[in-house]
Scaffold this active site. Structure first.
Site, short mmCIF file in Angstrom:
data_model
loop_
_atom_site.label_atom_id
_atom_site.label_comp_id
_atom_site.label_asym_id
_atom_site.label_seq_id
_atom_site.Cartn_x
_atom_site.Cartn_y
_atom_site.Cartn_z
N CYS A 268 0.86 -1.18 0.00
CA CYS A 268 0.00 0.00 0.00
C CYS A 268 0.90 1.23 0.00
O CYS A 268 0.80 2.12 0.84
CB CYS A 268 -0.94 0.01 1.20
SG CYS A 268 -1.87 -1.53 1.41
N ALA A 270 1.68 3.86 -2.25
CA ALA A 270 1.43 5.22 -2.74
C ALA A 270 0.91 6.11 -1.61
O ALA A 270 0.20 5.63 -0.72
CB ALA A 270 0.43 5.19 -3.89
N GLY A 272 4.10 7.34 -1.66
CA GLY A 272 5.49 6.99 -1.83
C GLY A 272 6.50 7.59 -0.87
O GLY A 272 7.70 7.39 -1.06
N GLY A 273 6.07 8.30 0.15
CA GLY A 273 7.03 8.85 1.10
C GLY A 273 7.85 7.78 1.79
O GLY A 273 9.07 7.90 1.93
N LYS A 274 7.19 6.72 2.19
CA LYS A 274 7.90 5.64 2.87
C LYS A 274 8.74 4.84 1.88
O LYS A 274 9.82 4.33 2.23
CB LYS A 274 6.90 4.74 3.59
CG LYS A 274 6.11 5.48 4.68
CD LYS A 274 5.06 4.57 5.31
CE LYS A 274 4.21 5.35 6.29
NZ LYS A 274 3.38 6.39 5.64
N ASP A 289 0.87 -1.17 -4.84
CA ASP A 289 -0.34 -0.43 -4.50
C ASP A 289 -1.42 -0.79 -5.52
O ASP A 289 -1.12 -1.12 -6.67
CB ASP A 289 -0.08 1.08 -4.52
CG ASP A 289 -1.15 1.85 -3.78
OD1 ASP A 289 -0.95 2.14 -2.58
OD2 ASP A 289 -2.19 2.18 -4.39
N ASP A 315 -3.83 -5.67 -6.67
CA ASP A 315 -4.61 -5.83 -5.45
C ASP A 315 -3.90 -6.88 -4.59
O ASP A 315 -3.69 -8.02 -5.02
CB ASP A 315 -6.03 -6.30 -5.81
CG ASP A 315 -6.97 -6.33 -4.62
OD1 ASP A 315 -6.51 -6.61 -3.50
OD2 ASP A 315 -8.17 -6.10 -4.83
N ASP A 331 1.57 -0.37 5.25
CA ASP A 331 0.86 0.86 5.59
C ASP A 331 -0.59 0.66 5.17
O ASP A 331 -1.01 1.06 4.09
CB ASP A 331 1.50 2.04 4.85
CG ASP A 331 0.94 3.38 5.29
OD1 ASP A 331 0.09 3.40 6.20
OD2 ASP A 331 1.35 4.41 4.71
N CYS A 384 -2.55 5.37 9.71
CA CYS A 384 -2.64 6.78 10.11
C CYS A 384 -4.01 7.02 10.75
O CYS A 384 -4.76 7.91 10.35
CB CYS A 384 -2.40 7.71 8.92
SG CYS A 384 -3.47 7.42 7.50
#
Length: 458
Positions: A268, A270, A272-274, A289, A315, A331, A384
């Site tokens: 998961c 996108a 893409g920070g991680k 993703d 998926d 995530d 989050c």
């Protein structure tokens, strides 16, 4: 809550035509507010310059900024404004589509919480009511309610300055049950502030903090509390020295430790920070993703940053890796109630059913992803979300059902010493009320949960 009062007698606002300054922008704000709160449309999509709301796309840069500011305020203060409007009206507005209510919310947001001349907010709202046949019968009511708000502003603000109004009642009650009255109030109190701009830097966080006039947070975050304008204009953007990422969102990847040369599954992934963090740490990353369009954005970000990762659009329910991973960062999809500072529409678009349904998705993904780990490998599960069902309770259930899984507690040094972010069980739990600063609006974090799980030998 004060006693409900009748609106003042009907009056007359200044009428106008479609060229009334500011009218088109306020009309777009009112329309978008209705689409977000009434139809569950994500705010970010509605204010996208290319693919957003039709009325928004026609505006110039200045009016777009005004619309964003109005919507941010109207959504952050929605609980307060709803309570205030309830007190100002003798009875609910019978107009079924909600257009009048949206118009009033936009007007009250400007009058009570923004630096907009009161007369302009009232006159434009009245002009808007004249131009919509659904609102026209309520023109006098709109005028009376907003003019009364201008006269009684101080009294109104004093009566409705309550932290529990910063979220729907059901959501605030959940935070009260999970974290206690004081912490729930502190969380809600931070949601009325615009978030800071946090950057994750590849290296030399202290140096970049000095260059950009920011503050280093944790290990590699630079916070710019006073920034305005496009991030593309900041030093280091074109060179790929950093990327935008909330300080809390940068912590889960750190829990995997030294991953240089290791094969990592970023699930998961996108936007893409991680993924960027993992690649910058030297890992061989596969970013997966379900959204091909969001992965395109991830791909562009990696190109700007000079980083590489294998990218797979699929998926996860129907995916199996060719070989087990050394480590996994999951995530998981969640209610995102930890990001209300950045996405104030979340508070008003999610329901308890969303949390229940997403918790079931997380349970499934946890079980599937854990099977893709090598023995001795680590998985970091994160969301989050502020909701225990999507965090602490999810991990408790997973550990109870998985004999070869054990929690590896987080240590303060791993997250840069951010105080109060580790639970008694050793999981990561950040809250919007953590990281206090002076003034308060310069502090805060997104709400995140993360747990580090090791796959033991069978």
């Amino acid at each position: 809550m004060t006693d409900r009062k009748k609106a003042a007698p009907k009056g007359h606002g200044k009428s106008g035509n479609a060229t009334v300054p500011g009218l088109v922008a306020r009309k777009a704000a009112s329309d978008i507010l209705g689409r977000v709160t009434g139809k569950g449309r994500p705010l970010d999509q509605e204010v996208d310059p290319q693919n957003g709301h039709a009325g928004f796309k026609t505006l110039d840069t200045r009016d777009r900024a005004l619309v964003r500011a109005i919507l941010g305020t109207a959504l952050r203060r929605r609980g307060q404004i709803s309570a205030i409007l309830d007190a100002l009206l003798d009875r609910p507005i019978p107009e079924k589509s909600g257009v009048v209510e949206n118009l009033l919310h936009v007007g009250l947001a400007q009058i009570l919480f923004m630096d907009v001349p009161d007369h302009a907010a009232v006159d434009i709202a009245v002009s808007m009511s004249e131009k919509d046949r659904r609102c026209l019968p309520y023109k006098g009511l709109v005028n009376a309610v907003l003019r009364r708000a201008t006269r009684e502003k101080a009294e109104i603000l004093g009566s409705f300055d309550k932290p529990e109004l910063a979220a729907p009642e059901w959501l605030f009650n959940r935070w009260r049950a999970a974290f206690g009255e004081e912490t729930a109030a502190a969380i809600a109190g931070m949601h009325v502030f615009e978030p800071n701009l946090d950057l994750t830097v590849k290296e030399d966080a202290d140096g970049w903090a000095e260059k950009l006039g920011g503050t280093r947070i944790g290990k590699a975050t630079v916070r710019l509390s006073e920034h305005s304008g496009p991030v593309e204009y900041l030093e280091g953007f074109s060179d790929g020295a950093w990327w935008v990422q909330d300080a809390a969102a940068s912590l889960p990847a750190l829990l995997l430790g030294d991953i240089a040369g290791k094969r990592i599954g970023d699930l998961c992934a996108a936007p893409g920070g991680k993924t960027a963090q993992l690649a910058a740490m030297g890992a061989d990353v596969t970013a997966i993703d379900i959204s091909a369009s969001r992965l395109k954005r991830l791909e562009r970000n990696l190109a700007r940053l000079g980083l590489k990762a294998a990218i797979v659009a699929t998926d996860l329910r129907y995916f199996t890796p060719d070989d087990p991973y050394d480590a996994i960062l999951l995530d998981a999809p969640c209610s995102a109630t930890g990001t209300i500072r950045r996405h104030p529409d979340v508070a008003w678009s999610k329901t308890p059913l969303d949390i229940e349904m997403l918790a079931a998705v997380q349970e499934d993904l946890l079980t599937r992803a854990f099977a893709w780990l090598k023995p001795g490998g680590l998985m970091v599960f994160c969301t989050c979300s502020l909701e225990p069902e999507e965090g602490e309770k999810r991990i408790e259930a997973f550990l109870a059902a998985t004999p070869n899984a054990r929690r590896i507690p987080v240590k303060p040094a791993e997250i840069g010493g951010i105080e109060g972010a580790i639970t008694p069980d050793g999981d990561l739990r950040t809250l919007p009320s953590l990281l206090p600063m002076d003034p308060p609006e310069h502090g805060g974090l997104d709400g995140f949960f993360a747990s580090r799980i090791e796959k033991t030998a069978k």
